[in-house]
Design a protein around this motif. Structure first.
Motif, PDB file in Angstrom:
ATOM      1  N   ARG A  66      -3.452  -1.852   2.398  1.00  0.00           N
ATOM      2  CA  ARG A  66      -3.200  -0.479   1.980  1.00  0.00           C
ATOM      3  C   ARG A  66      -4.512   0.291   1.890  1.00  0.00           C
ATOM      4  O   ARG A  66      -5.575  -0.235   2.189  1.00  0.00           O
ATOM      5  CB  ARG A  66      -2.506  -0.463   0.618  1.00  0.00           C
TER       6      ARG A  66
ATOM      7  N   THR B  74      -9.230  -2.913   5.933  1.00  0.00           N
ATOM      8  CA  THR B  74      -9.193  -3.316   7.344  1.00  0.00           C
ATOM      9  C   THR B  74      -9.026  -4.823   7.443  1.00  0.00           C
ATOM     10  O   THR B  74      -9.701  -5.575   6.735  1.00  0.00           O
ATOM     11  CB  THR B  74     -10.491  -2.904   8.073  1.00  0.00           C
TER      12      THR B  74
ATOM     13  N   PHE C 229       1.000  -3.273   7.121  1.00  0.00           N
ATOM     14  CA  PHE C 229      -0.102  -2.312   7.103  1.00  0.00           C
ATOM     15  C   PHE C 229       0.479  -0.932   6.806  1.00  0.00           C
ATOM     16  O   PHE C 229       1.442  -0.504   7.446  1.00  0.00           O
ATOM     17  CB  PHE C 229      -0.828  -2.299   8.451  1.00  0.00           C
ATOM     18  N   SER C 230      -0.122  -0.242   5.852  1.00  0.00           N
ATOM     19  CA  SER C 230       0.356   1.089   5.495  1.00  0.00           C
ATOM     20  C   SER C 230      -0.820   1.953   5.052  1.00  0.00           C
ATOM     21  O   SER C 230      -1.970   1.499   5.012  1.00  0.00           O
ATOM     22  CB  SER C 230       1.414   0.992   4.385  1.00  0.00           C
TER      23      SER C 230
ATOM     24  N   ASN D 159      -3.882   4.235   5.012  1.00  0.00           N
ATOM     25  CA  ASN D 159      -4.946   4.377   6.009  1.00  0.00           C
ATOM     26  C   ASN D 159      -5.585   3.039   6.374  1.00  0.00           C
ATOM     27  O   ASN D 159      -6.728   2.979   6.812  1.00  0.00           O
ATOM     28  CB  ASN D 159      -6.025   5.335   5.491  1.00  0.00           C
ATOM     29  N   SER D 160      -4.829   1.964   6.230  1.00  0.00           N
ATOM     30  CA  SER D 160      -5.358   0.644   6.580  1.00  0.00           C
ATOM     31  C   SER D 160      -5.466   0.507   8.096  1.00  0.00           C
ATOM     32  O   SER D 160      -4.955   1.337   8.862  1.00  0.00           O
ATOM     33  CB  SER D 160      -4.476  -0.458   6.004  1.00  0.00           C
ATOM     34  N   ARG D 161      -6.108  -0.601   8.509  1.00  0.00           N
ATOM     35  CA  ARG D 161      -6.367  -0.776   9.937  1.00  0.00           C
ATOM     36  C   ARG D 161      -6.253  -2.256  10.319  1.00  0.00           C
ATOM     37  O   ARG D 161      -6.686  -3.137   9.570  1.00  0.00           O
ATOM     38  CB  ARG D 161      -7.749  -0.246  10.300  1.00  0.00           C
TER      39      ARG D 161
ATOM     40  N   VAL E  66       3.464  -2.072  11.076  1.00  0.00           N
ATOM     41  CA  VAL E  66       2.382  -1.095  10.933  1.00  0.00           C
ATOM     42  C   VAL E  66       3.024   0.257  10.666  1.00  0.00           C
ATOM     43  O   VAL E  66       3.644   0.851  11.554  1.00  0.00           O
ATOM     44  CB  VAL E  66       1.493  -1.051  12.192  1.00  0.00           C
TER      45      VAL E  66
ATOM     46  N   ALA F  39      -1.303   4.125   9.286  1.00  0.00           N
ATOM     47  CA  ALA F  39      -2.189   2.999   9.585  1.00  0.00           C
ATOM     48  C   ALA F  39      -2.484   2.938  11.082  1.00  0.00           C
ATOM     49  O   ALA F  39      -1.691   3.386  11.912  1.00  0.00           O
ATOM     50  CB  ALA F  39      -1.548   1.701   9.112  1.00  0.00           C
TER      51      ALA F  39
ATOM     52  N   SER G  29       3.675   3.858  13.444  1.00  0.00           N
ATOM     53  CA  SER G  29       2.563   4.793  13.299  1.00  0.00           C
ATOM     54  C   SER G  29       2.116   5.281  14.675  1.00  0.00           C
ATOM     55  O   SER G  29       2.082   4.497  15.635  1.00  0.00           O
ATOM     56  CB  SER G  29       1.397   4.111  12.588  1.00  0.00           C
TER      57      SER G  29
END
Length: 422
Positions: free
Chosen positions: A265, A269, A285-286, A288-290, A307, A311, A342
């Motif tokens: 979250r 990353t 993944f949610s 602004n995660s990567r 994703v 993200a 996303s």
């Protein structure tokens, strides 16, 4: 001589003699018979010309179909031969009720497919004229001029479901390569598919597909069916890591077994180091995660990969080793989905192989456009909402090699560059 005897001795002159009328009937019959035979023969010659045209048309269509199917990844010479012969028989329809019809198909050399047709039907006087009956022989040879790579294969054959689907204003763009469904292609609303060639072994429904799909094509077997998808050891033998939640920083994963549910979250990353990564639990993944990795493959033994927007994802597949050319692989017992929800999924360089699960692309934006090339072999491919899934096919010079059986390793055929040579 008495008058009565004299009168009776005179010849009868009223009307023609009986013998003359009989001669005329015979002469008329002799004149009419050749004319009737000539008319019947003329009718038969016209019919024979039409039948020959029907046989030639069937052979031409079957040769083109056989050449097209042979050049698509996974099609064998034997299956293409059987398909072309059956296809030709369906083209002549009810003619098989009047004649003995047979077609023989074969591959003469790479890219060249031949079909020979033979028909015999009854002729005059118990097949004496001509002897043995009317015979028709035709031949067609088709050549594939251009090979196209197979970049998408939807494997679901279940009736009432679909192998490739889309709705809303979603789009699947795979220019210059083959999109193939072993089952149905179902599009709703304004969903569209654009590719070099679109083929389906089932049906095509709704939406807009360009070019017009080839319906009733041969099914393509799973090109990776012989690959064993097994981790170094069972997931149950790996210590359970619970749920690991990250909101910032970088989680660097070394290749190997991962029995932890990763929840990324915030601005966190996940970085995959080169190698094979075996995931035994879901990864989510949610915010602004990567998710990123280079020379790495995600092996989803159990659980899904999700994703969510906004993200981001940038994955480059394995460059060496037994899984070279792959970027995401699900085990054969894993029916969980891989979901890209996303629009910030920029790069998926390599092959996504989901033999018993589906790939869902559902985001209002472009997905995978930055990939040099991508290949998808999945049980189902679903593109929803306003998502635009872009499949590139620039294989030359890629650090990630193309696996045997897909992409440029074994190509497909576009209808346009097929031609009849004979």
């Amino acid at each position: 001589m008495r008058f009565r005897d004299k009168f009776l001795s005179r010849p009868i002159r009223a009307g023609r003699p009986v013998q003359s009328r009989g001669n005329l009937t015979i002469m008329t019959g002799l004149l009419v018979l050749p004319s009737a035979i000539a008319v019947v023969m003329a009718v038969e010659m016209v019919a024979l010309t039409n039948e020959r045209a029907l046989m030639q048309s069937a052979a031409d269509a079957a040769a083109l179909a056989g050449a097209r199917d042979l050049m698509v990844s996974g099609s064998s010479q034997r299956s293409a031969k059987n398909f072309a012969e059956h296809f030709a028989m369906t083209q002549v329809g009810n003619y098989t009720q009047r004649a003995r019809v047979a077609f023989s198909a074969r591959v003469e050399r790479e890219g060249v497919f031949a079909v020979d047709g033979f028909a015999v039907r009854p002729s005059f006087f118990g097949n004496l004229v001509p002897k043995g009956g009317f015979k028709i022989r035709v031949r067609a040879v088709a050549e594939n001029m251009v090979r196209q790579p197979l970049c998408i294969l939807g494997q679901n054959e279940a009736i009432g479901e679909n192998a490739i689907s889309g709705d809303g204003t979603s789009g699947l763009v795979a220019k210059g390569c083959v999109v193939h469904a072993n089952g149905d292609i179902v599009l709703k609303d304004r969903a569209n598919v654009t590719a070099g060639t679109v083929r389906t072994s089932g049906s095509s429904q709704g939406g807009t597909i360009s070019p017009t799909p080839n319906v009733g094509a041969l099914k393509i077997p799973d090109p990776f069916l012989d690959r064993a998808i097994s981790p170094p050891k069972a997931c149950s033998s790996v210590p359970h890591g619970g749920t690991d939640v990250w909101t910032k920083g970088t989680l660097t994963l070394s290749p190997g077994m991962h029995r932890t549910q990763f929840v990324m979250r915030g601005t966190s990353t996940m970085k995959l180091l080169p190698g094979e990564h075996y995931f035994c639990l879901p990864s989510i993944f949610s915010e602004n995660s990567r998710l990123e990795g280079q020379n790495a493959v995600m092996m989803l033994i159990e659980g899904e990969l999700t994703v969510r927007a906004p993200a981001s994802t940038s994955l480059k597949g394995r460059e060496t080793g037994p899984w070279a050319g792959f970027v995401i692989v699900a085990s054969r017992t894993n029916a969980s989905s891989v979901s890209f929800l996303s629009p910030n999924v920029d790069e998926l360089l390599g092959t996504i192989y989901l033999p018993n699960s589906h790939l869902l692309v559902n985001s209002p934006g472009t997905v995978a456009e930055a990939s040099q090339w991508s290949v998808i072999v999945a049980y189902r491919l679903i593109v929803n909402n306003a998502a635009q899934l872009v499949i590139n096919s620039d294989y030359e010079g890629s650090p990630v090699p193309v696996p045997t059986g897909v992409g440029s390793n074994v190509g497909g055929a576009n209808d346009i560059p097929l031609r009849l040579r004979q």
